[in-house]
Design a protein around this motif. Structure first.
Motif, PDB file in Angstrom:
ATOM      1  N   ILE A 257      -6.262  -0.001   1.009  1.00  0.00           N
ATOM      2  CA  ILE A 257      -4.853  -0.009   1.756  1.00  0.00           C
ATOM      3  C   ILE A 257      -3.847   0.550   0.899  1.00  0.00           C
ATOM      4  CG2 ILE A 257      -3.531  -1.309   2.900  1.00  0.00           C
ATOM      5  CD1 ILE A 257      -5.762  -2.908   4.197  1.00  0.00           C
ATOM      6  N   CYS A 258      -3.794   0.040  -0.318  1.00  0.00           N
ATOM      7  CA  CYS A 258      -2.979   0.260  -1.394  1.00  0.00           C
ATOM      8  C   CYS A 258      -2.886   1.810  -1.559  1.00  0.00           C
ATOM      9  CB  CYS A 258      -2.976  -0.212  -2.548  1.00  0.00           C
ATOM     10  SG  CYS A 258      -2.467  -2.014  -2.433  1.00  0.00           S
ATOM     11  N   ALA A 259      -4.202   2.518  -1.601  1.00  0.00           N
ATOM     12  CA  ALA A 259      -4.347   3.864  -1.935  1.00  0.00           C
ATOM     13  C   ALA A 259      -3.772   4.832  -0.571  1.00  0.00           C
ATOM     14  CB  ALA A 259      -5.671   4.200  -2.065  1.00  0.00           C
ATOM     15  N   ALA A 260      -4.189   3.916   0.478  1.00  0.00           N
ATOM     16  CA  ALA A 260      -3.564   4.905   1.685  1.00  0.00           C
ATOM     17  C   ALA A 260      -2.048   4.655   1.800  1.00  0.00           C
ATOM     18  CB  ALA A 260      -3.929   4.303   3.066  1.00  0.00           C
ATOM     19  N   ALA A 261      -1.306   3.600   1.394  1.00  0.00           N
ATOM     20  CA  ALA A 261       0.095   3.360   1.461  1.00  0.00           C
ATOM     21  C   ALA A 261       0.668   4.342   0.704  1.00  0.00           C
ATOM     22  CB  ALA A 261       0.245   2.059   1.388  1.00  0.00           C
ATOM     23  N   LEU A 262       0.192   4.451  -0.486  1.00  0.00           N
ATOM     24  CA  LEU A 262       0.677   5.383  -1.678  1.00  0.00           C
ATOM     25  C   LEU A 262       0.738   6.869  -1.139  1.00  0.00           C
ATOM     26  CD1 LEU A 262      -0.377   4.244  -5.226  1.00  0.00           C
ATOM     27  CD2 LEU A 262       1.704   4.182  -3.929  1.00  0.00           C
ATOM     28  N   ARG A 263      -0.383   7.190  -0.531  1.00  0.00           N
ATOM     29  CA  ARG A 263      -0.485   8.681   0.290  1.00  0.00           C
ATOM     30  C   ARG A 263       0.724   8.817   1.111  1.00  0.00           C
ATOM     31  NH1 ARG A 263      -5.936   7.908  -0.673  1.00  0.00           N
ATOM     32  NH2 ARG A 263      -6.423   6.896   1.350  1.00  0.00           N
ATOM     33  N   GLU A 264       0.992   7.699   1.879  1.00  0.00           N
ATOM     34  CA  GLU A 264       1.975   7.860   3.184  1.00  0.00           C
ATOM     35  C   GLU A 264       3.267   7.900   2.210  1.00  0.00           C
ATOM     36  OE1 GLU A 264       1.532   9.076   5.915  1.00  0.00           O
ATOM     37  OE2 GLU A 264      -0.561   8.981   5.525  1.00  0.00           O
ATOM     38  N   VAL A 265       3.473   7.195   1.386  1.00  0.00           N
ATOM     39  CA  VAL A 265       4.709   7.051   0.472  1.00  0.00           C
ATOM     40  C   VAL A 265       5.186   8.571   0.149  1.00  0.00           C
ATOM     41  CG1 VAL A 265       6.171   6.148  -1.539  1.00  0.00           C
ATOM     42  CG2 VAL A 265       4.843   4.539  -0.042  1.00  0.00           C
ATOM     43  N   LEU A 266       4.100   9.128  -0.599  1.00  0.00           N
ATOM     44  CA  LEU A 266       4.439  10.506  -1.235  1.00  0.00           C
ATOM     45  C   LEU A 266       4.918  11.523  -0.147  1.00  0.00           C
ATOM     46  CD1 LEU A 266       4.375  12.334  -3.821  1.00  0.00           C
ATOM     47  CD2 LEU A 266       1.990  12.445  -3.446  1.00  0.00           C
TER      48      LEU A 266
END
Length: 744
Positions: A257-266
């Protein structure tokens, strides 16, 4: 002179050949990790075998000690540093004892042993759904039961069997820590922390861009490029199965979930960078919120390091509160036209902050910190409030479903091993456990993977059997086999693995022949038995792989993806309808997204370990999963800031939003169709720049009040962001399609 020259040429040729082979091995094992592991296994296996066979004079101790070393050292795939691997090995001993005891007690009957194999094979394989440690130990556990379930039926030898295995596992665990330990590998958490640092730097630069459009453009572009490279590096298809967070446990799930969140932040940061105002705005709420997001992202990433303090989202929550309070202020007033571009930037910054908060909470869960307050407000982490046993039960229950890839692979393996056990017993094969070992080696989660493993298994066994038979016809001295045993171990565990599957299988066949030449008087017929047993086991494995769910996790992944995307489309549509006052808040629709997320997530984790068809176009599955992570927190935060019915009295806005939601649903349906049947069509990019937002909304402004405009801008901005996330679900580049196979 001519003779001497010929000798020199032959010697020189041998040296060149040896140097070439050594160079090839070093290129395939640059850090010598495989050779170090082979040396550890060789030393432990030699000490255990020689000590038990010649020191204690017990063939039973020697057999179980040697196979305990091979199972725990070669078949077990344990990630992480040496101390962690050693701890897992020692903690697994009670399960090993239980499996050997059950196998020994059921060895009196072929059908009893086969029934036990069916149960043990399924339970051990399916248990990996809930316990990440069992994923790497499953093959080793099955091998312990297999070895004990064959005749002779001698329950009285159970203490010797347990003693040999215990000695092997204990020595192997000690060797992992003290004998040529491997360097600590770069973990997925470290790469996630590096990505967080890169994104935080880009957020700082973007905040500066919003308040000063002329500030350090080159530095900003460099930071953006580094952030994109770091986010690409955390995609699961770029991580080897041993280090990827593909387990069902709470911590691995949080890392995904953290990895998916970082993709959306970027992605949101890219939109903000593109929406920088033409003139500097010193007191821009979005810039202040972005700086706070950068600090939180950086701190959350660093909290993933061992011993680092857990991150708290209080500062970010305060910044979000201040940004929400300033949201309508400065964007116009009742007498002026609303500043829609500024409202767009503020809405984007708030959406970015939502994803940063998901990342911060995910880091707390991933490090085992306890959730407090409303840390699970997004609903993505509600599972983290429950005990591990509750989570495991939910995970097991969710996978007891007809479309579960884990259920299919567990049943396939259990049935194949049970059939192999019946065949070995009915045919009264002397070394029948080789049949099951071959089935376990060949059988994969898809027919394509099974077919790929078939050729090296058969060809390598034939070569190894021919060499072994020839040696045993010529050599009948026990001392010779004792002397060459360590050499064959080193070749089988190290050199064979580096040279390829055929060499590995051939050298492993030679190793087994050398071992059993010291345990029984069978002579050259041992090589013949090995060949027959392996051929029978491979036939059973291939038939099971072809007959039972041959398409593997890829088929289930596509089916679950279609249902997951449909659930997302329903949630988006009902969220828009709720804002317009047509339906109540979409709690049921969001809950369906969460439930279906579990199945697609686990299907993808298994799919990650399979070999993929290079001729079939693949979706970017990381982006597919991210789509749901964008919908859930986005919808909940959107409804918190824009309560249901807030746009009920604005028909023009309702028509625009329904049109956007309808086109988005069509995009979800098209993508679900592509996921089901394979192939992807090129999707045109979606503009999410605020200047385009202004063109869409300007005709609707009229006499609308500022608060209604703000609601309209944020909802429409959210829909545009979701549409943009769908355009990123495209086939990955060829160099990203890394096929990983389970080790034999």
């Amino acid at each position: 002179m001519v003779g001497r020259g010929g000798v020199l040429r032959r010697t020189g040729g041998a040296v060149v050949l040896g140097t070439s082979l050594l160079g090839r091995l070093r290129r395939r094992d640059p850090g010598d990790a495989i050779l170090r592991r082979a040396a550890r296994l060789t030393l432990v296996a030699s000490v255990v075998f020689f000590g038990c066979r010649y020191g204690a004079g017990s063939s039973t101790l020697a057999t179980y000690g040697l196979f305990g070393t091979i199972a725990a050292g070669s078949f077990a795939q344990l990630p992480g540093p040496a101390r962690r691997r050693a701890r897992i090995l020692v903690q697994s001993l009670p399960v090993v004892w239980a499996l050997i005891a059950v196998g020994s007690l059921l060895a009196w009957s072929t059908w009893a042993a086969a029934g036990g194999m069916l149960v043990v094979g399924f339970v051990v394989a399916f248990a990996g759904v809930g316990n990440p440690r069992l994923v790497g130990l499953a093959s080793a556990f099955q091998l312990f039961y297999i070895l004990a379930s064959f005749p002779p039926y001698q329950p009285g030898t159970l203490p010797e069997r347990l003693g040999g295995v215990t000695l092997a596992v204990a020595l192997l665990a000690a060797a992992e820590v003290f004998l040529w330990p491997d360097p600590v590998p770069v973990s997925y958490r470290q790469r996630l922390a590096e990505a967080a640092d890169g994104i935080a730097a880009f957020l700082d630069a973007t905040a500066g861009r919003l308040t000063d459009p002329h500030a350090a453009a080159v530095d900003r572009d460099t930071r953006r490029e580094r952030a994109h490279d770091a986010v690409t590096a955390i995609e699961l298809n770029r991580s080897p199965p041993a280090s990827a967070p593909t387990a069902a446990g709470a911590q691995d799930r949080a890392l995904r979930i953290c990895a998916a969140a970082l993709r959306e932040v970027l992605a949101e940061a890219d939109r903000l960078a593109a929406d920088a105002p033409a003139e500097p705005i010193p007191d821009l709420a979005a810039a202040r919120l972005l700086s706070s997001c950068a600090d939180t992202t950086r701190a959350a990433g660093r909290s993933l390091s061992p011993g680092a303090p857990a991150v708290a989202a209080a500062d970010l929550d305060g910044a979000v509160g201040r940004a929400e309070a300033a949201y309508p202020v400065g964007a116009g007033n009742a007498r002026d036209a609303p500043d829609v571009p500024r409202l767009c930037r503020d809405a984007t910054a708030l959406a970015l902050a939502d994803q940063v908060r998901v990342f911060a909470v995910g880091c707390r869960v991933a490090t085992g910190a306890r959730l407090v307050g409303d840390d699970a407000s997004s609903g993505l982490f509600e599972y983290a409030r429950h005990s591990p046993w509750t989570l495991y039960w939910w995970q097991f229950r969710s996978h007891l479903a007809p479309r579960s890839a884990h259920l299919h692979s567990s049943l396939r393996l259990a049935v194949a091993l049970a059939i192999a056990r019946v065949a070995a017993g009915v045919l009264q094969l002397t070394h029948g456990f080789w049949v099951l070992l071959a089935t376990l080696t060949v059988l994969r989660t898809s027919a394509a993977d099974t077919r790929t493993a078939l050729r090296p298994a058969v060809l390598g066994t034939i070569v190894g059997a021919v060499v072994s038979g020839g040696v045993m016809l010529l050599v009948d001295e026990l001392i010779v086999y004792a002397i060459v045993l360590p050499v064959t171990m080193l070749l089988a565990f190290g050199v064979g693995r580096l040279l390829g599957p055929v060499w590995q299988q051939a050298l492993f066949t030679v190793l087994l022949t050398v071992v059993f030449a010291q345990l029984g008087p069978e002579g050259w017929r041992l090589a013949e038995a090995r060949l027959v047993d392996v051929l029978l086991g491979t036939v059973i494995g291939v038939l099971a792989g072809v007959a039972m769910w041959p398409r593997g996790a890829g088929h289930d992944l596509r089916y679950n993806a279609a249902r997951y995307l449909a659930a997302n489309a329903d949630a988006v549509d009902q969220t828009v309808q709720a804002v317009l006052g047509a339906v109540p808040p979409p709690e049921g629709a969001l809950d369906r997204v969460r439930r279906r997320m579990v199945l697609i997530d686990s299907s993808y984790c298994q799919y990650h370990s399979e070999r993929h068809d290079p001729h079939r176009q693949q979706l970017n599955w990381d982006a597919v999963l991210s789509a749901g992570h964008h919908v859930l927190p986005g919808a909940e935060s959107l409804l918190r800031r824009n309560p249901p019915g807030c746009l009920a009295g604005w028909p023009e806005a309702a028509a625009l939003l329904r049109d956007s939601a309808g086109r988005l649903r069509s995009a979800y349906d098209t993508l679900a169709e592509e996921a089901t049947h394979g192939g992807t069509a090129a999707r045109p990019p979606v503009s999410t720049r605020c200047v385009d937002q202004l063109d869409r909304i300007r005709p609707l402004l009229g006499e609308a009040d500022l608060e209604s405009v703000r609601h309209l801008v944020e909802v429409d901005r959210w829909l545009a962001g979701l549409a943009d996330s769908l355009t990123r679900i495209s086939p990955p580049a060829a160099d990203e399609l890394v096929g990983h196979r389970r080790k034999p």
